[in-house]
Design a protein around this motif. Sequence first.
Motif, PDB file in Angstrom:
ATOM      1  N   UNK A  84      -9.972   8.413   4.093  1.00  0.00           N
ATOM      2  CA  UNK A  84      -9.122   7.226   4.093  1.00  0.00           C
ATOM      3  C   UNK A  84      -7.915   7.448   4.998  1.00  0.00           C
ATOM      4  N   UNK A  85      -7.356   6.391   5.569  1.00  0.00           N
ATOM      5  CA  UNK A  85      -6.165   6.537   6.424  1.00  0.00           C
ATOM      6  C   UNK A  85      -4.981   7.086   5.641  1.00  0.00           C
ATOM      7  N   UNK A  86      -4.164   7.874   6.313  1.00  0.00           N
ATOM      8  CA  UNK A  86      -2.927   8.359   5.706  1.00  0.00           C
ATOM      9  C   UNK A  86      -1.977   7.188   5.497  1.00  0.00           C
ATOM     10  N   UNK A  87      -1.234   7.243   4.426  1.00  0.00           N
ATOM     11  CA  UNK A  87      -0.272   6.185   4.148  1.00  0.00           C
ATOM     12  C   UNK A  87       1.118   6.619   4.596  1.00  0.00           C
ATOM     13  N   UNK A  88       1.798   5.722   5.285  1.00  0.00           N
ATOM     14  CA  UNK A  88       3.100   6.055   5.879  1.00  0.00           C
ATOM     15  C   UNK A  88       4.268   5.744   4.953  1.00  0.00           C
ATOM     16  N   UNK A  89       4.176   4.633   4.238  1.00  0.00           N
ATOM     17  CA  UNK A  89       5.318   4.197   3.449  1.00  0.00           C
ATOM     18  C   UNK A  89       4.866   3.297   2.303  1.00  0.00           C
ATOM     19  N   UNK A  90       5.785   3.070   1.372  1.00  0.00           N
ATOM     20  CA  UNK A  90       5.511   2.163   0.246  1.00  0.00           C
ATOM     21  C   UNK A  90       6.750   1.323  -0.009  1.00  0.00           C
ATOM     22  N   UNK A  91       6.548   0.032  -0.114  1.00  0.00           N
ATOM     23  CA  UNK A  91       7.656  -0.884  -0.380  1.00  0.00           C
ATOM     24  C   UNK A  91       7.997  -0.879  -1.862  1.00  0.00           C
ATOM     25  N   UNK A 137      -4.718  14.361  13.265  1.00  0.00           N
ATOM     26  CA  UNK A 137      -5.122  13.061  12.763  1.00  0.00           C
ATOM     27  C   UNK A 137      -4.982  12.039  13.889  1.00  0.00           C
ATOM     28  N   UNK A 138      -5.574  10.885  13.678  1.00  0.00           N
ATOM     29  CA  UNK A 138      -5.601   9.850  14.695  1.00  0.00           C
ATOM     30  C   UNK A 138      -4.363   8.958  14.583  1.00  0.00           C
ATOM     31  N   UNK A 139      -3.636   8.790  15.686  1.00  0.00           N
ATOM     32  CA  UNK A 139      -2.446   7.947  15.683  1.00  0.00           C
ATOM     33  C   UNK A 139      -2.799   6.460  15.625  1.00  0.00           C
ATOM     34  N   UNK A 140      -4.064   6.116  15.853  1.00  0.00           N
ATOM     35  CA  UNK A 140      -4.474   4.706  15.821  1.00  0.00           C
ATOM     36  C   UNK A 140      -4.869   4.278  14.410  1.00  0.00           C
ATOM     37  N   UNK A 141      -5.862   4.965  13.830  1.00  0.00           N
ATOM     38  CA  UNK A 141      -6.371   4.560  12.512  1.00  0.00           C
ATOM     39  C   UNK A 141      -5.774   5.368  11.364  1.00  0.00           C
ATOM     40  N   UNK A 142      -5.109   6.487  11.676  1.00  0.00           N
ATOM     41  CA  UNK A 142      -4.460   7.273  10.632  1.00  0.00           C
ATOM     42  C   UNK A 142      -5.371   8.174   9.844  1.00  0.00           C
ATOM     43  N   UNK A 143      -6.611   8.392  10.303  1.00  0.00           N
ATOM     44  CA  UNK A 143      -7.541   9.238   9.577  1.00  0.00           C
ATOM     45  C   UNK A 143      -7.482  10.683  10.078  1.00  0.00           C
ATOM     46  N   UNK A 177      -8.362  10.000  20.915  1.00  0.00           N
ATOM     47  CA  UNK A 177      -9.389   9.972  21.968  1.00  0.00           C
ATOM     48  C   UNK A 177     -10.783   9.763  21.390  1.00  0.00           C
ATOM     49  N   UNK A 178     -10.970  10.114  20.117  1.00  0.00           N
ATOM     50  CA  UNK A 178     -12.275   9.996  19.474  1.00  0.00           C
ATOM     51  C   UNK A 178     -12.301   8.887  18.426  1.00  0.00           C
ATOM     52  N   UNK A 215      -0.740   1.741  17.910  1.00  0.00           N
ATOM     53  CA  UNK A 215      -0.659   3.059  17.292  1.00  0.00           C
ATOM     54  C   UNK A 215       0.108   2.931  15.982  1.00  0.00           C
ATOM     55  N   UNK A 216      -0.629   2.986  14.885  1.00  0.00           N
ATOM     56  CA  UNK A 216      -0.015   2.777  13.586  1.00  0.00           C
ATOM     57  C   UNK A 216       0.654   3.991  12.988  1.00  0.00           C
ATOM     58  N   UNK A 217       0.402   5.173  13.562  1.00  0.00           N
ATOM     59  CA  UNK A 217       0.979   6.414  13.036  1.00  0.00           C
ATOM     60  C   UNK A 217       1.652   7.190  14.152  1.00  0.00           C
ATOM     61  N   UNK A 218       2.516   8.110  13.747  1.00  0.00           N
ATOM     62  CA  UNK A 218       3.158   8.985  14.716  1.00  0.00           C
ATOM     63  C   UNK A 218       3.499  10.307  14.042  1.00  0.00           C
ATOM     64  N   UNK A 219       4.217  11.160  14.761  1.00  0.00           N
ATOM     65  CA  UNK A 219       4.516  12.498  14.251  1.00  0.00           C
ATOM     66  C   UNK A 219       5.536  12.502  13.115  1.00  0.00           C
ATOM     67  N   UNK A 220       6.088  11.349  12.769  1.00  0.00           N
ATOM     68  CA  UNK A 220       7.015  11.297  11.639  1.00  0.00           C
ATOM     69  C   UNK A 220       6.310  11.620  10.322  1.00  0.00           C
ATOM     70  N   UNK A 221       4.974  11.570  10.302  1.00  0.00           N
ATOM     71  CA  UNK A 221       4.214  11.914   9.097  1.00  0.00           C
ATOM     72  C   UNK A 221       4.102  13.415   8.878  1.00  0.00           C
ATOM     73  N   UNK A 222       4.444  14.198   9.892  1.00  0.00           N
ATOM     74  CA  UNK A 222       4.109  15.624   9.894  1.00  0.00           C
ATOM     75  C   UNK A 222       5.306  16.489   9.528  1.00  0.00           C
TER      76      UNK A 222
END
Length: 205
Positions: free
Chosen positions: A121-128, A149-155, A161-162, A176-183
């Motif tokens: 499943x995609x990683x979750x970035x935040x919760x309201x 992980x993929x910056x597009x789909x978050x998996x 690239x893949x 791009x729904x994700x970035x290095x702020x998750x890491x």
Amino acid sequence: MANIWHPVGGICLTDLGNKRYLFQFFNEVEVQRVISSTPWFFNSHLLILQRIQKGENLLVLALNSTEFWVQVHELPTGLMSESMAKQFGDFLGKFLNYDTSVSSLGHKTHMRIRVCLDVTAPLKRKKKIQMREAMLVYARFKYEKLSPFCFICGKLGYGESYCPFQLKIEPSKIIYGCDLSLVQPRWGTTVVSKWSRTKWITMSC
């Protein structure tokens, strides 16, 4: 991995094919220590470890979840509680544990929770979070020891690239729904086999 785990009794490895391996330890203490310290990586790739039960078919065993420590940031101090940690844990995956020792000079800057994540499943970035007086805040998540992980789909498991979405979307419209702020940074690994053994007695994950 043997060099990283340093198993006192040694370890055996069997290649089962199809990117599956059997790690065989020689005592229960080593098994528990390795499992409790997940996630583990080999050449920056996430290892999905699962304890084997008697009679299970190792070739069809579902390997789709592992445990991570996740930090919850940008929360008001009043929301940093165990009950909120459980809610965040179940939102991310399955709540396992809450680290009550996290603080900064007596003031908590974030929460730290142990979660079992579905790696498909995609990683979750935040919760309201809706607070009183119509006030909204966003809890933001940082994953410790995160693998590629993929910056597009978050998996997990591959880079953008893949990503299969690239076959369906025009390059100019990709978001791009994700970035290095998750890491959160993690230590590197080495591959040396001085702890290996050629004969096994008991088996685990």
